[in-house]
Each structure stands twice: as C-alpha cells, then as structure tokens.
Design an enzyme around this catalytic site. Structure first.
Site, PDB file in Angstrom:
ATOM      1  N   TYR A  50      77.772  36.299  79.174  1.00 16.14           N
ATOM      2  CA  TYR A  50      77.887  36.895  80.507  1.00 16.14           C
ATOM      3  C   TYR A  50      76.531  36.945  81.209  1.00 16.14           C
ATOM      4  CZ  TYR A  50      78.565  40.103  84.355  1.00 16.14           C
ATOM      5  OH  TYR A  50      78.589  40.643  85.616  1.00 16.14           O
ATOM      6  N   GLY A  78      81.215  39.840  87.586  1.00 17.80           N
ATOM      7  CA  GLY A  78      82.209  40.820  87.984  1.00 17.80           C
ATOM      8  C   GLY A  78      83.594  40.416  87.536  1.00 17.80           C
TER       9      GLY A  78
END
Length: 528
Positions: A56, A63
């Site tokens: 990530y 998001g």
C-alpha cells in the site's frame, strides 16, 4: 527575513522553531542525520517497490482504490496524479504563516526517516521555505483525517512546479516560474512520495502552535486588564491572597492571582469597597477572575502537552519501519518494512483546538462583563455613565462595549466544537474524520477576536483609572505604566467624544503585539 537557522533532524521539532519559520522567516537546514535517515528509508521503499507483491502506498492505489496493484510504468504517474487530484481546495487563501507552518511540519515528518521520501525531495521542501515561496492553499478541503489532504496537496503541487504560489514579494505567480526564478528544479515524484507529502496533521498542528503562542500573551494581558478593572471599580485585592489560592491548588489560578496582585501592588484605589456604597463582595467577574483566567491557563498547558507530542511524531500512512516481519527478512526488504496505520487521524489535535476555542470564549465573556460594569453608573461606584466627559452630550464608550459584545457573541458561536462532527468520505473507507482543520480555522478567528475584546477592556479600564486619578486617588505604579504606554501608542485618554475606531485599533495592536505586558513588567517583574 530572520537570519536564525532551524536545523531539522530526525526527532521532531519545537513550538519555538515552528513560530520562527512560520512567522519570522527563519532558514531551514536538514541535519546530516536526517539526510542519512531519509536515504536509509528510501532503500526500504525501493526494495519493496521492486517486488511483485503489492504494498500500500508504494505499488497500489489509495484510499478506497487501494485494492488495485499499479504496474512499474504507471507509478510515477500515480504519484503525480494523487497530488493533482487532491489539490482540490476552494475558498479564500489561507494566511502565509499557516502555509509556512504546514510546509515546515511536513518537512519535519519527512526528515524523520519514516516516510520513504528521497533526500532530494526533502531538500527541495527546505529550498522553497528558504526562498520565501508560499503555495496558494485554500480555506476548504481538509476533513482532518488522512491528514490535511487538500492543503498539503497544494503545497506538493508547488514542489512539482505546478499550480500557483506567492513569491517573497507577495505576488502570486505560476509555481513553475517562481521555482525557475530561484534556481529550484521541480521534483519528479517516485513511489510513495506523493502520498507521503499529503498525509499529515501539519496544518491543524501549525495553527495550534501559533494559537498557543498568541493565547499565552492574551492570558497575561487579560490578567492585567482584570487588575485594572478591579482597581477602577475600587475593588478589594484581598481575594488575590496566595493563601486563598493555595487551598484550591489549580496551577493556573495561582498564576493569574499572582499576576493581578503584582499589577495592583501599591495601589491607592483598592480597598475602597466600604466607602460611600459599602459592598461585602465584588461581583464574580471581578472576584473570580483568577479562577476563570487560571482554568484557561491550565487548558493551554494541556494543549501544549498535546502539541509537544505531535511535534515529536512522524505522521504518515503507510510508514517505513526498520526491521522485518514474520513473512519477510530485513535483507529482502532493504532492512525494514512499510506498514499501514491510523496515526494520521487528527482527533488529539482537534480536541484541544476546540478546548481552546471554549476557554477563549469564556475569557472574552468575563472581560466584557467587567467592561459593562465600568460603564454602568449604577454599578461602577461613582464613575460617570459610559465614562463620558459630559454624559448626554457625550456617549463615551457606549458603542465600544457594543462592539465588544458583538465579538463575544461570535466567540460563543465559534466555541461550538468542530470535532464533535464527522462526515464519511472516500466511499465509506474514511468513515470517521476529526474535522481538526475546521477546529483550527475557527480558533484562529477566536484568537483574533479575543485580542480585540481584551483591548476594549484595556481601553475602558485605563480611562476609568485616569478618572479616579483625577479625583485624587493614586493608581498602582504598574497601572500608571500601562496607561502611559497605551497613550503613547495612540489610544487617547478621557475627554469629549471623538472618532473612536482609531483608538480601539491602537489598543488592539498594543495588546496583540505584547506591548501591554512589556509596559508593566519593568514594574512588576516578569509575569507568567
């Protein structure tokens, strides 16, 4: 610009350094340790970026779009795109000092070695500050969770040479032109860097730090104006005795009582409460000033503790940590790992921003009550109505109190907590937010208003003290020093009605610049 230099290391910064950079143009340098930490963290990010597994912030979307794995050839575009798309603020421009605080505090986190940003990007951030280039940041765009996203994005956009910025001469120009004029090359963002530049509580924290600096001055100023009002109302200073405050040992209360007692030392006006119209006790707004001012001081102290913790923090998501996990060795990941977290949530900062708005409103309220008492002939113990020269022909300070009351009313509205609200965003991924930026913005207005409220009380109290002196009573030496300094600053004394706004403006400047405190301290000694 201030030639003082602030060195940014790996372990946070101080409130004093934030104010020096934001307000006084102090130069910024990266320490050698910070450069080393930046390089070490970047090795970890590069190692993870080279692996096929998605990480990530390094090789995924963001998001609610974090599930998509981004291929190598699209990652630079991804970083540019997050900055461009998140630079979506609207409304008036935010003040220069706020933007400089925002930029400096983001650099503070970047320099910690927990973000994975390359040293050259951090250096460019410092170069912008040192060149006096200030990105155009707008009032609206932050929910105070995932950090102050839109405000920080506008700053990152300037690093890329895009968007608009203000130069050191105050002129807004395209950022690319300003960078070129100062010999600064726009940055080309690599993996994780776009996200790392956006994800922090830096805006709300910067405004908290500056509000604390301003409120410290205003609370000491309000202790002085409370003492002046007590004196002008012929009140008693016996309620300020240290032994009374020792039996209720809230620290701020004792400090405020001591400040007032020192201002009143040697006064020929106090102790006349048993003269023509005997009264057993002074009104609460006079007698309880140390308790109210002191409770506010204790709230400031708690807010400063929170600010200090945040100044020592590295706020980003994900963060770079040294050491491997059970699934990967340090060697495989360049000596560490990248982990998602929730440290970007602004709740700790948002809460204290709201606490400060509440105590500022209450301080403004008690100041206004004393002012009203000074102007009311039925409660002022012999002062003329509205402190007018010829009441009826002259209105005196009647409408100055109206202005003060209007400010107090707005302060009460501004005291409604922003942090009690939350609006879900990002397709319910970010389903609870702090609204810390909004809390900070309204606190700035509240602090601005409080300075005006204290200034009106000062203006009324000094006029009242002068009127008492004209009757043959001798004010305290510190009071005399305050009156003389205020008059020298352009706020005139008693007399027939005149255009009042310039006098009030002079008193406002006198208070907010710390000159009231400076005027009395040669007599009282340093006030807390």
């Amino acid at each position: 610009m201030d030639m003082h230099t602030v060195v940014v290391g790996t372990s946070g910064t101080t409130a004093e350094d934030v104010v020096a950079v934001a307000r006084h143009g102090a130069r910024v340098e990266l320490s050698a340790a910070a450069v080393d930490a930046l390089a070490a963290a970047r090795l970890i990010v590069d190692a993870l970026a080279a692996k096929p597994e998605p990480v990530y912030g390094v090789s995924t979307g963001f998001g609610a779009l974090a599930s998509r794995h981004i291929s190598h050839e699209l990652r630079a575009q991804l970083q540019r795109n997050i900055v461009r798309s998140h630079a979506a603020g609207m409304g008036p421009r935010v003040e220069r000092e706020v933007v400089r605080a925002l930029m400096f505090l983001r650099l503070k986190t970047v320099a910690s070695g927990h973000t994975g940003v390359r040293p050259e990007v951090a250096q460019t951030m410092a170069d912008l500050l040192n060149a006096g280039i200030t990105p155009v940041v707008h009032e609206y765009g932050s929910l105070g969770c995932s950090g102050d996203l839109a405000p920080l994005s506008h700053c990152a956009l300037t690093l890329m040479g895009e968007g608009d910025a203000e130069g050191p001469d105050g002129t807004v120009r395209p950022a690319g032109e300003l960078l070129a004029a100062h010999g600064i090359a726009p940055v080309e963002l690599a993996e994780k860097e776009g996200l790392a530049l956006l994800n922090g509580t830096d805006g709300m924290l910067g405004m908290l730090v500056m509000a604390l600096a301003d409120l410290k001055n205003l609370y000491t100023s309000a202790d002085i104006t409370a003492a002046l009002s007590l004196e002008a109302l012929l009140g008693t200073d016996k309620v300020l005795a240290p032994e009374l405050h020792a039996i209720r040992p809230h620290p701020g209360q004792g400090v405020s009582a001591d400040n007032m007692l020192r201002v009143l030392a040697g006064s020929g006006l106090t102790g006349h409460h048993q003269d023509d119209a005997p009264r057993v006790q002074d009104a609460y707004s006079v007698r309880c000033a140390p308790q109210v001012n002191g409770a506010g001081r204790d709230t400031l102290d708690y807010a400063a503790v929170v600010a200090g913790r945040e100044l020592a923090s590295s706020v980003d998501n994900p963060v770079v940590l040294r050491g491997g996990t059970s699934r990967s060795s340090e060697a495989e990941n360049g000596g560490g790992r990248v982990e998602s977290n929730g440290n970007f949530h602004g709740a700790p900062v948002a809460y204290v921003l709201d606490f400060l708005a509440i105590v500022a409103a209450d301080l403004g309220s008690i100041c206004e009550r004393r002012t009203d008492r000074l102007l009311d002939k039925n409660r002022s113990h012999g002062l003329p109505p509205f402190l007018a020269d010829d009441a009826g022909v002259d209105s005196g300070l009647m409408i100055a109190q109206y202005t003060q009351a209007a400010l107090v009313s707005e302060m009460k509205r501004l005291a409604v907590p922003a942090s009690a609200d939350s609006i879900p965003s990002s397709a319910m991924q970010e389903d609870h937010v702090s609204m810390g930026w909004s809390a900070a913005r309204k606190l700035r207005t509240a602090v601005d208003n409080l300075a005006r409220i204290v200034a009106v009380e000062l203006y009324a109290a000094t006029r009242a003290v002068e009127l008492r002196a004209a009757e043959g009573l001798v004010p305290a030496p510190a009071s005399q020093a305050a009156v003389a300094a205020l008059r020298a600053a352009g706020a005139e004394g008693p007399g027939p009605d005149r255009f009042l706004a310039p006098d009030l403006a002079a008193a406002d400047t006198f208070v907010r610049e710390g000159r009231l405190v400076a005027a009395v301290e040669p007599v009282t000694g340093p006030l807390a």
